[in-house]
Design an enzyme around this catalytic site. Sequence first.
Site, PDB file in Angstrom:
ATOM      1  N   LYS A 121       1.905 -18.471  -3.290  1.00 47.55           N
ATOM      2  CA  LYS A 121       1.702 -17.930  -4.641  1.00 47.55           C
ATOM      3  C   LYS A 121       0.297 -18.209  -5.141  1.00 47.55           C
ATOM      4  O   LYS A 121      -0.236 -17.480  -5.966  1.00 47.55           O
ATOM      5  CB  LYS A 121       2.734 -18.527  -5.612  1.00 47.55           C
ATOM      6  N   GLU A 134      -1.532 -15.428  -3.747  1.00 44.30           N
ATOM      7  CA  GLU A 134      -1.130 -14.149  -4.343  1.00 44.30           C
ATOM      8  C   GLU A 134      -1.843 -13.892  -5.673  1.00 44.30           C
ATOM      9  O   GLU A 134      -2.325 -12.791  -5.930  1.00 44.30           O
ATOM     10  CB  GLU A 134       0.388 -14.119  -4.549  1.00 44.30           C
ATOM     11  N   GLU A 138      14.140   1.700  -7.735  1.00 44.34           N
ATOM     12  CA  GLU A 138      13.438   2.285  -6.590  1.00 44.34           C
ATOM     13  C   GLU A 138      14.393   2.480  -5.406  1.00 44.34           C
ATOM     14  O   GLU A 138      14.369   3.518  -4.743  1.00 44.34           O
ATOM     15  CB  GLU A 138      12.273   1.378  -6.182  1.00 44.34           C
ATOM     16  N   GLU A 172      -6.006  -6.888  -6.629  1.00 41.20           N
ATOM     17  CA  GLU A 172      -5.239  -5.866  -7.345  1.00 41.20           C
ATOM     18  C   GLU A 172      -4.467  -6.460  -8.524  1.00 41.20           C
ATOM     19  O   GLU A 172      -3.938  -5.717  -9.355  1.00 41.20           O
ATOM     20  CB  GLU A 172      -4.302  -5.118  -6.388  1.00 41.20           C
ATOM     21  N   GLU A 226      12.925  -2.703  -8.799  1.00 44.59           N
ATOM     22  CA  GLU A 226      13.250  -2.601  -7.385  1.00 44.59           C
ATOM     23  C   GLU A 226      14.594  -1.898  -7.182  1.00 44.59           C
ATOM     24  O   GLU A 226      14.756  -1.072  -6.288  1.00 44.59           O
ATOM     25  CB  GLU A 226      13.291  -4.008  -6.775  1.00 44.59           C
TER      26      GLU A 226
END
Lengths: 169, 466
Positions: B251, B254, B169, B259, B166
């Site tokens: 979570k 998630e 990025e 994906e 991150e």
Amino acid sequence: MPEIKLAENTVQLIKDVCAEFENKESELINVLHKVQGKFGYLPAEVQEVIAKELKMGVAKVYGVVTFYSFFTMIPQGEFPISICMGTACYVRGAEQVLAEFKRQLKVEVGESTDDGKFSINCLRCVGACGLAPVVTVGEKVFGRVAPNQVKKIIAEYRDEINNEEAKTA
Amino acid sequence: MAHHLGIRKIHYPGEMSTYREDTSPAIIREIDKCIMCRRCEMMCNEVQTVGVLSAINRGFSTVVSPAFEMNLDHSACTYCGQCVAVCPTGALTEVDDTGKVIRALADPTKTVIVQTAPAVRAALGEEFDMEVGTLVTGKLVAALRRLGFDHIFDTDFAADLTIMEEGTELLSRLGKHLAGDKDVKLPILTSCCPAWVKFFEHNFPEMKDIPSTARSPQQMFGSIAKTYFAEKMGVKREDLVVVSIMPCVAKKYECGRDEFKVDGNPDVDHVITTRELAALIKLSSIDFNSLPNEEFDNPMGESSGAGVIFGTTGGVIEAAVRTAYEIHTKKELPRLDFDELRGMEGIREATIDFDGLPIKIGIAHGLGNARKLLEDIQAGKSEFHAIEIMSCPGGCIGGGGQPYHHGDASILKKRQMAIYEEDRNKAIRKSHENPYIIKLYEEFLGKPMSEKAHHLLHTEYFDRTE
């Protein structure tokens, strides 16, 4: 989630109503009232648009719609028949009048006839107790209705429907 | 309660309303237990502005429900679990996955590994009558070892990995932006919080290219465990079971997202909350309070202080600043505690000097606060370079799966202090200095944002408005 997609002009119409009330959350009931006035009922898709415009959860909108008996999610007939069940009307025989309407049209309270022309609802006091029992069809008010007049009232509208159809044919 | 008051028989039976049970990937609604206090409704609408729960119908038939009486999994519910956190009767609870974990542990053909999120160690002690804010990291590891997990790892390791991706990025987007590239989207938003991810997918789908593409630490851990670690241990993917201990209800949702699966096998198999772990420890007759302090296993148990502070609001961005600053300026940070990023106010902002380059940072916790910042971005009024968002008030320490705090903010503050204490006690406090992270890049990933890293550690977001 909505299964039917609303036409663009329908969405615009709802947005206009919301804008009229400055997209205020506190005006939700007024918005619902006006939109129901235009469509006759408040399907899920319409509620979703309203929720988005007023920036609130759809659940809240649905909560209000299900709380007030005035709001309905079931399509109403072209001629919505309402029988007053207020105290004055009730003691003067509104229940028998209602039973007669149900018998004649073969539908229950809150339903519409198969041809979509008539629907029956109960309401509480239209403020015309002197005329009890009171029946309204659309905007028109019938007073002192007795069960034996029910057939005539329905026939009046059937005639209107037939005339309309004759004209367009 | 009934025993306490000497009630053995109910003398006045009355009519009871019944309603169907609603099970979603993360939250169960058992409305028969509901007493219509409507705290969940207040939380969902006023605090989180998710607007999924509302009282519907009238009188005796009133229930709290999503719109049109849909089930939660068909609604815009983010599974933040704050409704669960405030429900006094257990009408709203997390899906209990402890049974699945026990079954996996009992299966001799499976290698079962576990990761624990940073916020768990700052709150688990409360379930065992310890003082609020007691750090129980060592006892937590000891308890997990006694429960029979083969390797006890730390989500903080993956948090360090998240910072590498991150942070890189952020610098890459920032660099392009400063070079005048108008297509680069700023601010960059953190993406560790699954409830927040689902929130913007439902409410701000047109901005789904703004958040960082980095996966959450939980998913990075799962992804690395089932590739790098499985390879190292010579265990087949399907024989490796990854269990997460999370302060979070979302979570659970998630780890089930498509994906994050390879050929139907999820990167993370089961998620249990802090509360569920406490129940499991009690069920197994482990005397938690008298356990010795033990250490995490390697390689995925080593973490820096930066990974630890992920557990509190402001922590992720502070961790990112520590690494991004040093990579960008190639200088050592003069200080490690960024007090301007810490605190409990719902929305905070600060400017950090990157050696002459002022970086504007925003922090929001609670989805209602996040919505405000997002609306500013939408209106083009936002001047931030980076924003950290956590769905739960307080960040993960106030998560929907944590021991019930009944709205007592002083408990959250004490948990936050515990997290910062753990950070201070760490020898390594910057993610890019974690030796096992350095080794992971050398042996396996190459460098941050490499093709392999992109494949394993990044993700994409979906428009969920339809």
